[in-house]
Structure formats: structure tokens, C-alpha cells
Design an enzyme around this catalytic site. Structure first.
Site, short mmCIF file in Angstrom:
data_model
loop_
_atom_site.label_atom_id
_atom_site.label_comp_id
_atom_site.label_asym_id
_atom_site.label_seq_id
_atom_site.Cartn_x
_atom_site.Cartn_y
_atom_site.Cartn_z
N ASN A 8 0.88 -1.17 0.00
CA ASN A 8 0.00 0.00 0.00
C ASN A 8 0.91 1.21 0.00
O ASN A 8 1.44 1.61 1.04
CB ASN A 8 -0.89 -0.04 1.25
CG ASN A 8 -1.87 1.11 1.30
OD1 ASN A 8 -1.84 2.01 0.46
ND2 ASN A 8 -2.75 1.07 2.28
N ARG A 92 -2.67 -2.05 -3.39
CA ARG A 92 -3.85 -1.21 -3.21
C ARG A 92 -3.73 -0.04 -4.18
O ARG A 92 -2.75 0.71 -4.15
CB ARG A 92 -3.90 -0.70 -1.78
CG ARG A 92 -5.12 0.12 -1.56
CD ARG A 92 -5.23 0.57 -0.14
NE ARG A 92 -6.51 1.24 0.06
CZ ARG A 92 -6.93 1.66 1.22
NH1 ARG A 92 -6.18 1.49 2.28
NH2 ARG A 92 -8.08 2.25 1.33
N HIS A 180 -12.92 3.37 -0.28
CA HIS A 180 -12.89 2.42 0.86
C HIS A 180 -13.51 1.07 0.46
O HIS A 180 -13.97 0.31 1.33
CB HIS A 180 -13.65 2.96 2.09
CG HIS A 180 -12.90 4.02 2.84
ND1 HIS A 180 -13.53 5.07 3.45
CD2 HIS A 180 -11.58 4.19 3.08
CE1 HIS A 180 -12.63 5.85 4.04
NE2 HIS A 180 -11.43 5.33 3.83
N ARG A 240 -10.09 16.17 6.32
CA ARG A 240 -10.89 16.49 5.12
C ARG A 240 -12.27 16.98 5.54
O ARG A 240 -12.83 16.51 6.53
CB ARG A 240 -11.05 15.24 4.24
CG ARG A 240 -9.80 14.86 3.51
CD ARG A 240 -9.95 13.52 2.79
NE ARG A 240 -9.20 12.49 3.48
CZ ARG A 240 -9.27 11.18 3.20
NH1 ARG A 240 -10.07 10.75 2.24
NH2 ARG A 240 -8.54 10.31 3.86
N GLU A 378 -8.24 -4.69 5.08
CA GLU A 378 -8.08 -4.43 3.64
C GLU A 378 -6.92 -5.24 3.07
O GLU A 378 -6.98 -5.70 1.93
CB GLU A 378 -7.85 -2.93 3.42
CG GLU A 378 -9.12 -2.12 3.65
CD GLU A 378 -8.87 -0.72 4.18
OE1 GLU A 378 -8.18 -0.58 5.23
OE2 GLU A 378 -9.36 0.24 3.58
#
Ligand code: ADP
Length: 398
Positions: A8, A92, A180, A240, A378
Site C-alpha cells: 500500500n 492497493r 474504501h 478532510r 483491507e
């Protein structure tokens, strides 16, 4: 026993994990990362239980770079493999556009196709793709698989993927993609073993971490989510802003003379929990603070979750289950309790004892809508996808 590696790669860090591939099982063996790649690089490699196996720090100001960071990881993994075969690497990748509804085996042509999505995710996509390119050059025989954060949401009805903008922009790719997805796919894969109703019915998953979003699942398939064209939409997050009237951006450009980069910095790095509180982007720090602004940031986060939950329940035309996941969702009983309390009107009845214990089911037996905590994974989802490409018995499209 063969192994599968998962990478990742972000702008300042590369995270990795290694899974032993035995029959159907994938067992985590190693995980770690190089972080601070351009500022104060630090490598850490751990075993499956989190015990540190290797650590290295470079002096402050060292610009290690992504290629050297990757070399470092490869050397560490090679040593631990001790002669076993690395069967494949899963990556990823944030954006798969409309085309990639599934993971894809990488080659030069696929890489070129994924480069096209750089303008859609300029802060992430180039970093995700760089190690793929490097490894294609250095180890061309090694199978590499790209797994996308967007793919899981391609099951959304067309209308859920649209903005009310002129058709030409829609056709150009200005759409709601959702993110996601690997987390939601993993959580959806866990539901059948927890509760048939949550697996088969109308379920909202709350991925509440540093990045936060929510996803409506109908029989385990995504039908709507809070993130849109980019991962800045929807809920407020660590830094964010989440959903924002586009008129605010126009105002900032017009009245504050802000350009694209300045607005980008504001909405991605200076807003959300950090912006509202002025204290921290970290939920733990805000919950521990007695400052009114910290409380306000948490209140706003919860208020937005409540609003989005109503919206997703409307998209599902009802609600059977709620599932909490990611850093905040998995660890904060207080946050879960407040979300469930706000959702009482939808039929959620929390079991405070189960919630405090963080046990999988946190709603009462009588609750019309069940509530659950599922730890997301993940990396394992990426390893599973990658294994499908490299296991001889389940070999599928290449
Ligand atoms: P990322 O999106 O970076 O993967 P995580 O899923 O690890 O983020 O979530 C990080 C967030 O989880 C941080 O805001 C952190 O404060 C929060 N968190 C972790 N543990 C707890 C806890 N016990 N209580 C409240 N928040 C927590």
C-alpha cells in the site's frame, strides 16, 4: 509454503504485509512500513503478533525516495522468505475508474490504462502505481495484481453514480465513484458468518477512521456510499471537510483569491476534525480534551453521520443492520453509542454492556435493527484477490 505480499504505497509511506498461502488459508506472517520517505525515513518490520523484528532510522532530512524504500522492504521480505516462493504481490490502488470492476493482473498495458486515472486521484494514484512499474521492470515474471478502492461500488445503480451536471461531463468521467471499497468488501464477506439478516438484507457499514465514509449494502452489494468523485466527499474526516456546498469553493476563489492548490490544501489537509477543533485530527485526542472546540468537532462528526445514515437508509428503503469498522468504529464505544442513540428512530437499540465489550453484536436481542462491530482487513482482502490469480486450482481471468 508460497507467500503473497501486499503493498500500500502512499505519498510518504509504503506499507507492506506478507501472508503465507496454504491451501484456502492466508495467514499473516509479517507487516510493516517505511514512513517519512522524504523527511525522516523509518523502517519497521513486525511479525503477525506485532513484535518488532527489524527497525531502522535514517537521519532527519534524508530523502530516501520510494525506490529505495521499496528495496528495503524487498530485502526484508526476501530474508524472511528464506527461499520460499513469492507467488504474487497485491497492490492497493485507489482508482479503477468505471472500467475496473474487479482486480486486474498488471502488465505494461494495464499500467498505461491505470495512468489515465491519475487526474481523478492526483494525490494517491501516482504513488500507488510507482512500485508496480518498478517491479514490472525488475521482476517481470512476478505476478502483480492491482486491487481498487472504487471497484466494490460499481454495483451502485447508475443514478447513484450521477451528479446533476451536463451529460458531457458525466461521459468524461465526472461521476460518483466511491472509495474504501476493499474495506467494505471485506466487511461484507464477514457478514454471512455473523448474521444472515445483515448479510442478505439492508445494511449500512460505517468505516470510521482517519478517512471516514459510509456504504449502503443490499444483500452484500454496494448500492450507495458517501464518498463521490473524490475521497473528500461525504463525512467530515481527520483533516478532510467532507460534503461541501460547491458555492463555498467559488467564494474562496473569488473573495480570498485562493487557487486550486490552496483550496485543495484547505479541504484535504486543514479541515475536518482538525479544522473545526483547531486541536487535532485524532479522535482520541478530541475525546480526551475538555476544550469546547474539541467537543464541537466531535458533535459535527456525529451530526453528519446521523444525516448520512438517514440518506443511506432512504437509498435502501429501510434498514436491517448497522456495522461499525476502522479505527474509530472498532475502538470507540462512546462514538458507537452516540451514533446508535441518534439512530434510535430507525429502530436501533444498543446493548451498552456488549458495546463496552466491543463484542461483535452490540444491539439488544430485541433491536429491530441489529448493530455490529467488525474489524476491517483491507490487506487480507487484497491478499485474497491476489491469491485468486496465482493459485493454480482457482486460476481465473488474467
Ligand atoms: P486510517 O484511515 O489512517 O487507516 P484508522 O482506521 O487507523 O485510520 O483510524 C484512525 C482514527 O481512529 C484516529 O482518529 C484515532 O484517534 C481513532 N481511534 C483509534 N483508537 C481509538 C479509540 N480507542 N477511541 C477513539 N478513537 C480511536
Amino acid at each position: 509454503m508460497d507467500a503473497i505480499a501486499v503493498l500500500n504505497a502512499g505519498s510518504s509511506s509504503i506499507k507492506f504485509s506478507l501472508f503465507a498461502l496454504g491451501g484456502e488459508a492466508l495467514d499473516l506472517e509479517l507487516r510493516g512500513q517505511v514512513e517519512g520517505i522524504y523527511t525522516a525515513p523509518r523502517f519497521i518490520g513486525r511479525d503477525a503478533l506485532g513484535k518488532t523484528l527489524a527497525e531502522e532510522r535514517w537521519p532527519e532530512g534524508t530523502k530516501l525516495g520510494h525506490a529505495s524504500a521499496l528495496d528495503h522492504i524487498i530485502a526484508f521480505v526476501r530474508e524472511r522468505l528464506a527461499g520460499r516462493r513469492l507467488a504474487g504481490i497485491g497492490h492497493r490502488v485507489v482508482h479503477g475508474g468505471m472500467e475496473y470492476t474487479q482486480p486486474v493482473r498488471m502488465n505494461a498495458a494495464a499500467l498505461d490504462a491505470l495512468e489515465k486515472f491519475v487526474p481523478l486521484a492526483p494525490l494517491h494514484q501516482p504513488h500507488n502505481l510507482a512500485p508496480i512499474r518498478l517491479l514490472l521492470e525488475r521482476l517481470p515474471e512476478l505476478p502483480q495484481v492491482a486491487c481498487f478502492d472504487t471497484s466494490f461500488h460499481r454495483s451502485n445503480p447508475e443514478i447513484a453514480q450521477m451528479f446533476a451536471l451536463p451529460a458531457a461531463l458525466h461521459d468524461e468521467g465526472v461521476r460518483r465513484y466511491g472509495f474504501h471499497g476493499l474495506s467494505y468488501e471485506y466487511v461484507a464477506s464477514q457478514l454471512p458468518s455473523l448474521d444472515a439478516r445483515a448479510a442478505q438484507g439492508r445494511t449500512v457499514v460505517l468505516h470510521l477512521g482517519n478517512g471516514s465514509s459510509m456504504c449502503a449494502l443490499s444483500a452484500g452489494k454496494s448500492v450507495a456510499s458517501t464518498m463521490g468523485f473524490t475521497a473528500v466527499d461525504g463525512l467530515p474526516m481527520g483533516t478532510r471537510c467532507g460534503a461541501l456546498d460547491p458555492g463555498v469553493v467559488l467564494y474562496l476563489m473569488d473573495r480570498h483569491g485562493m487557487d486550486v492548490r490552496a483550496v485543495e490544501k484547505l479541504i484535504y489537509n486543514q479541515s475536518g476534525l482538525l479544522g473545526v477543533s483547531g486541536i487535532s485530527s485524532d479522535m482520541r485526542a478530541l475525546l480526551a480534551s475538555s476544550e469546547p472546540r474539541a467537543k464541537l468537532a466531535v458533535d459535527l462528526y456525529l451530526y453528519r453521520i446521523g444525516r448520512e445514515l438517514g440518506s443511506l437508509a432512504a437509498a435502501l428503503e429501510g434498514l436491517d443492520a448497522l456495522v461499525f469498522t476502522a479505527g474509530i468504529g472498532e475502538n470507540s464505544a462512546v462514538l458507537r453509542e452516540r451514533v446508535c442513540r441518534h439512530a434510535a428512530w430507525l429502530g436501533v437499540e444498543l446493548d451498552p454492556g456488549a458495546n463496552a465489550a466491543g463484542s461483535p453484536r452490540i444491539s439488544t436481542a430485541a433491536s429491530r435493527v441489529s448493530a455490529w462491530v467488525v474489524a476491517t482487513n483491507e490487506e487480507l482482502m487484497i491478499a485474497r484477490h491476489t491469491a485468486e490469480f496465482v493459485r493454480p486450482t482457482t486460476r481465473r481471468k488474467q
